[in-house]
Design a protein around this motif. Structure first.
Motif: not given
Ligand SMILES: [Zn+2]
Length: 247
Positions: A128, A130, A154, A156, A172, A189, A197, A199, A201, A239
């Protein structure tokens, strides 16, 4: 390493906030329905996945994993993330997706193998993105429609088939807020095992567009002064690191 007792999105800890001892697991199993117990040798994890947490022995509490993450070290979080991820994966991937046979444990790897067609199945990870968007001295935070409605976070979303992470950031943001961005920069990350997930970043700079929210996803989004933010994600989350420039 350690014993992880998990139920839904909670971790079971003793009254001092410590993980249970191995000898506690039997007591917990005796009074609560459980999905499975497994051990992973690579990191010496012992994991008990509960179906219920209504009858925990005295001195044990269910604590949301999100709160556990806020207050523990990176190593401790890694083991808890891994225990939760592996439990989720083991529950969801029990049969071969090619031939339907019941999977068996791999003899040496953290994986499962099909006894019929010999395909191997490894723990699934869903990448993912974010992203925190900057505009002049303000940052864009959004309140989501269906998750964590009490905080501003944030933007995401999942990376779709064929996309790069940077492409997913652009898509997104445009879908959810109508904004175009530039200077997309990777900042680190985090695993987020709800259920699986990874994430990635990013920060980005505003380029053009007016805020036009995708109402199914975003209840509200605004530009905030970073020194005067509303309730937002807590320490331990990517985040938080993006919002507070901890990269
Ligand atoms: Zn098979």
């Amino acid at each position: 390493m350690g014993c992880y007792v998990l139920c839904e999105k909670d971790i079971i800890l003793d009254k001092d906030g410590n993980l249970p001892e191995f000898s506690d697991l039997q007591k917990i199993k005796d009074t609560n329905a459980f999905a499975e117990y497994f051990e992973e040798k690579q990191f010496d994890l012992k994991v008990l996945g509960l179906r219920t947490k209504d009858n925990l022995p005295q001195d044990f509490n269910a604590v949301p994993l999100r709160l556990y993450f806020n207050t523990h070290t990176e190593d401790e979080n890694f083991h808890a993330f891994r225990a939760q991820s592996l439990f989720n994966w083991r529950q969801s991937e029990q049969y071969c997706s090619c031939c339907g046979a019941k999977l068996e444990e791999h003899k040496t790897l953290t994986a499962r193998v099909c006894p019929e067609c010999r395909r191997e199945f490894f723990p699934k990870i869903a990448p993912c993105v974010i992203v925190l968007v900057n505009k002049d001295n303000k940052i864009l935070l959004a309140r989501h429609t269906y998750r964590n409605q009490d905080i501003y976070a944030c933007i995401a979303g999942f990376i779709e088939a064929g996309e790069s992470a940077e492409h997913a950031v652009e898509r997104e943001l445009f879908e959810e807020t109508g904004l175009k961005v530039k200077n997309i920069t990777y900042r680190g990350s985090q695993s987020w095992p709800f259920p699986n997930q990874l994430m990635l970043g990013f920060t980005a700079d505003y380029e053009s567009g007016e805020l036009k929210l995708q109402k199914e996803e975003i209840a509200d989004a605004k530009w905030f002064d970073p020194d005067n933010c509303p309730a937002s994600p807590k320490p331990g989350s990517i985040a938080y690191r993006l919002i507070h420039k901890l990269y």
